[in-house]
Design an enzyme around this catalytic site. Structure first.
Site, PDB file in Angstrom:
ATOM      1  N   GLN A  75      -5.255  -1.884   0.951  1.00 41.89           N
ATOM      2  CA  GLN A  75      -4.536  -1.351  -0.221  1.00 41.89           C
ATOM      3  C   GLN A  75      -5.154  -1.803  -1.544  1.00 41.89           C
ATOM      4  O   GLN A  75      -4.478  -1.860  -2.578  1.00 41.89           O
ATOM      5  CB  GLN A  75      -3.052  -1.729  -0.156  1.00 41.89           C
ATOM      6  CG  GLN A  75      -2.253  -0.870   0.797  1.00 41.89           C
ATOM      7  CD  GLN A  75      -2.450   0.619   0.535  1.00 41.89           C
ATOM      8  OE1 GLN A  75      -2.606   1.065  -0.598  1.00 41.89           O
ATOM      9  NE2 GLN A  75      -2.455   1.407   1.602  1.00 41.89           N
ATOM     10  N   SER A  76      -6.420  -2.134  -1.523  1.00 43.77           N
ATOM     11  CA  SER A  76      -7.070  -2.669  -2.721  1.00 43.77           C
ATOM     12  C   SER A  76      -7.223  -1.634  -3.837  1.00 43.77           C
ATOM     13  O   SER A  76      -7.781  -0.551  -3.628  1.00 43.77           O
ATOM     14  CB  SER A  76      -8.452  -3.202  -2.336  1.00 43.77           C
ATOM     15  OG  SER A  76      -9.210  -3.447  -3.503  1.00 43.77           O
TER      16      SER A  76
END
Ligand SMILES: *Cc1c(COP(=O)(O)O)cnc(C)c1O
Length: 335
Positions: A75-76
Site C-alpha cells: 500500500q505504499s
C-alpha cells in the site's frame, strides 16, 4: 549545488493550498489549526512523494535510466507515485514489495497494476531487508543490460529531502502573504525524508515554529539518528552551513502513536480520520496522516499545544490506502 540549480521536473501543482481548519479547531477547542495541503500536489494522486520525485526523477533522466527500481509495502504511496513518475518519463518501473501478494488488489496496489509496474513480492515480511533487495534488483537489471535508477524506501536521500527545503520556502512565502506566524508544524514521519528536509529548510530560513514529528513506524531514537544524518547530508548537498541543534525548540519526535505497528490503524487514528472528514471534508489516511492527527489531538488534550497558538498540519497525502482499510474504518464507530 544551490537549490535553484538542482535539476528538477515540474510535476506538482504548487504552491499547495494553505487552508484554515476552522471547524476542526473549534471541535478540538484548542489552537488555530491550518492544513498545508500537500495531499493536493496533484500528480499521480498527489502527496509528499511528488515533491521528492521532482528531484529524484530529474536525476534518473540525467543518468540515462531506462527503468526505475524501488520498493516498500503493497500500500505504499511512495511506490505508487514513483511508478507514475516513471511512466510520465517514459520509463519502466520495477517494484519490490515485502511479504506476499494480498488477497485483494486495492488502493495503491491497484493503481500500480493499472500503470503496469513490474511487481515482485519477497514473500518475506521482514521490512529491514528490503533496501538490500531493492539494490539487488537493480544489480540484476544491470546484468540484463538495462539501466536502472534505484530509489530507496520513501525516497529518503539528500536529493529527496531537498524538495522539502523548497517546501519550507514555499510555505514561508504563503505565511508572509497572510501574516501568519505559526508556533508548530506537525507532520507524519516514516522514512524521515520529509522531516529532515523541513529541519534543514526551517534552519536555513530561520522559521519561528517548532517541528512536531509523529513517527508511524520507527522508534524515536532511530528517527533522531536518521534525521541527523539526512538533514546534514541535505545541507551539504545544498551548500548550506546550518546549525542543526535537534533540541526541543527545533524538533520533537513522538513515537506514542504507532499502536500495534506500521500500517495498522489505531482507534485514535480512525477517530482522527472521521473528525477531519466530518469537520473539514478533508481525507486523512490510515497509515500516516491519521496517526499524525491522532498525535496532534492528544498533544492538545494534554495541554502541550494550547489555545492561542497556531499549528500548521502538513497533510502529506495517502488517501488511496483508505480503500484498502474499509473494514477497520467501518467497524470502529464506538467513540
Ligand atoms: C511517505 C509518507 C509520509 C512520510 O514521509 P517520509 O518522508 O517517508 O517520512 C507521510 N505521509 C504520507 C501519506 C506518506 O506517503
Amino acid at each position: 549545488m544551490k537549490l535553484t540549480t538542482l535539476p528538477r521536473l515540474r510535476l506538482a501543482t504548487l504552491p499547495t493550498p494553505l487552508h484554515r481548519a476552522e471547524h476542526l479547531s473549534a471541535a478540538l477547542g484548542g489552537p488555530d489549526i491550518w492544513f498545508k495541503r500537500d495531499d493536493l500536489t496533484g500528480f499521480g494522486l498527489g502527496g509528499n512523494k511528488v515533491r521528492k520525485l521532482e528531484f529524484l526523477g530529474a536525476d534518473a533522466v540525467a543518468q540515462g535510466a531506462d527503468v526505475i527500481v524501488t520498493g516498500a509495502g503493497a500500500q505504499s504511496n511512495h511506490v505508487r507515485t514513483t511508478v507514475a513518475v516513471a511512466r510520465r518519463l517514459g520509463l519502466a518501473c520495477r517494484v519490490v514489495f515485502h511479504s506476499s501478494r494480498p488477497p485483494e488488489t486495492q488502493g495503491n496496489l491497484l493503481l500500480d497494476e493499472l500503470m503496469g509496474a513490474e511487481i515482485v513480492f519477497t514473500d518475506n515480511p521482514d521490512r529491514s531487508q528490503l533496501d538490500q533487495r531493492i539494490v539487488a534488483e537493480g544489480e540484476r537489471l544491470k546484468a540484463e543490460g538495462r539501466k536502472p535508477y534505484v530509489i530507496g524506501r520513501g525516497g529518503a536521500s539528500a536529493l529527496g529531502c531537498a524538495s522539502y527545503v523548497a517546501g519550507v520556502r514555499e510555505l514561508t512565502e504563503q505565511l508572509i502573504d497572510i501574516q501568519l506566524q505559526p508556533d508548530h508544524l506537525v507532520c507524519a514521519v516514516g522514512s524521515c525524508g520529509t522531516l529532515a528536509g523541513l529541519i534543514a529548510g526551517t534552519r536555513w530560513l530561520q522559521a519561528g515554529y517548532r517541528l512536531q514529528g509523529i513517527t508511524v513506524s520507527r522508534p524515536r531514537q532511530e528517527v533522531l539518528a536518521r534525521l541527523q544524518r539526512l538533514a546534514a547530508e541535505t545541507a551539504e548537498l545544498l551548500d548550506l552551513t546550518l546549525e542543526l541543534l535537534f533540541d526541543q525548540t527545533q524538533v520533537n519526535i513522538y513515537d506514542d502513536y504507532i499502536g500495534p505497528g506500521y500500517g495498522i490503524p489505531t482507534p485514535a487514528c480512525i477517530e482522527a480520520i472521521r473528525l477531519a472528514a466530518q469537520t473539514e471534508g478533508i481525507f486523512l489516511d490510515p497509515v500516516y496522516t491519521g496517526k499524525a492527527m491522532a498525535g496532534l489531538i492528544d498533544l492538545i488534550r494534554k495541554g502541550q499545544i494550547v489555545k492561542g497558538e497556531t499549528v500548521v498540519f502538513l497533510h502529506t497525502g495517502g488517501w488511496p490506502a483508505l480503500f484498502a482499510h474499509t473494514e477497520a474504518l467501518m467497524t470502529s464507530t464506538d467513540f
